[in-house]
Scaffold this active site. Structure first.
Site, mmCIF file in Angstrom:
data_model
loop_
_atom_site.group_PDB
_atom_site.id
_atom_site.type_symbol
_atom_site.label_atom_id
_atom_site.label_comp_id
_atom_site.label_asym_id
_atom_site.label_seq_id
_atom_site.Cartn_x
_atom_site.Cartn_y
_atom_site.Cartn_z
ATOM 1 N N CYS A 2 0.868 -1.179 0.000
ATOM 2 C CA CYS A 2 0.000 0.000 0.000
ATOM 3 C C CYS A 2 0.898 1.219 0.000
ATOM 4 C CB CYS A 2 -0.921 -0.003 1.219
ATOM 5 S SG CYS A 2 -2.025 1.439 1.280
ATOM 6 N N GLU A 114 -3.264 0.975 -6.783
ATOM 7 C CA GLU A 114 -2.161 0.094 -7.138
ATOM 8 C C GLU A 114 -1.935 0.184 -8.644
ATOM 9 O OE1 GLU A 114 0.775 -1.104 -6.315
ATOM 10 O OE2 GLU A 114 -0.256 -1.944 -4.567
#
Length: 271
Positions: A2, A114
């Site tokens: 993350c 992402e």
């Protein structure tokens, strides 16, 4: 992993969702659609209040800095690199094991970003046969629109160069715990592109479902073996993902338009 996420919910809404007893209006953060390491973020934690009549823990909504600085660190410079802690090793790594045992938190988010690079292009890049390809960002979020409750850790660090009464004498920093990405199909997948989280990236933030919130935040639970049971991945089929503008790749860009779903990946990107 993350490395970027979005957090736009109002503190009073988060207080209601997580049954928070204490939060300070002066700690309100502006909605942030491109949260990057070293920024201040919201965290939910159970901790006794200073000078309180009762020594018991109180559920609080606090502002922490993203990028954990261990209490024993000589300087805070490494914090920007310690934004993620792996669920598989968090109980044994020197930087995280004390926080895992005693200082756990929830980091609320709308979802996380992402970037996808196709496998063939990655192989060519490693071999030096192709310039670094342009990556397509995806936004990953709960399919039902609920809050994305990321498992986190927090830590205190004392800046010994400042006097005790200085407002920046103490740093409170945090890290997101990550786990292996789900290989099962997404609840809602894009028409073109990845159909599972593992096809986007091999890691993902560990999402805590509401039935685990109290146990995760409970500071009286300190046994590592007991706590590791809480690191199990959430049930499959809860997430959706969709392509978003490559504008999110620049941390200076910030606004709700970064969460707008694209009908297809941008031209020139991968997948």
């Amino acid at each position: 992993m993350c490395g970027r996420y979005a957090s736009s919910r109002r503190p009073e809404d988060l207080a209601g969702i997580f049954e928070v007893d204490k939060w300070e209006p002066e700690e309100t953060l502006e909605p942030d659609y491109n949260v990057a390491p070293t920024k201040e973020v919201y965290a939910v934690l159970d901790r006794p209040l200073k000078d309180a009549d009762s020594p018991g823990p109180v559920r609080q909504l606090r502002r922490l800095r993203w990028g954990l600085v261990p209490s024993w660190a000589k300087t805070p410079e490494g914090g920007a690199r310690m934004i993620n802690a792996r669920a598989e090793t968090v109980h044994e790594k020197p930087a995280y094991r004390r926080a895992f045992a005693a200082r756990r938190c929830i980091l609320p988010a709308d979802g996380y970003f992402e970037w996808v690079t196709g496998q063939q292009e990655r192989d060519l890049e490693v071999e030096g046969k192709k310039k670094r390809p342009r990556k397509q960002p995806y936004f990953v979020l709960p399919a039902d629109g609920s809050v994305f409750a990321m498992a986190g850790l927090y830590e205190f660090w004392r800046d010994r160069t400042l006097p005790d009464d200085h407002p920046q004498a103490w740093w409170v920093t945090c890290s997101v715990i990550t786990t292996e990405a789900e290989q099962t199909p997404l609840a809602v997948a894009p028409a073109e592109g990845p159909h599972s989280l593992a096809e986007i990236h091999p890691r993902m933030p560990l999402m805590l479902t509401p039935d685990r919130w109290d146990a995760w935040l409970d500071p009286s639970r300190t046994d590592p073996d007991d706590l590791r049971e809480l690191l199990a991945p959430p049930p499959a089929g809860l997430m959706r993902a969709y392509p978003v503008s490559t504008a999110v790749s620049n941390v200076r860009n910030n606004g709700p338009e970064l969460l707008k779903e694209l009908e297809a990946p941008e031209e020139g990107t991968l997948f």
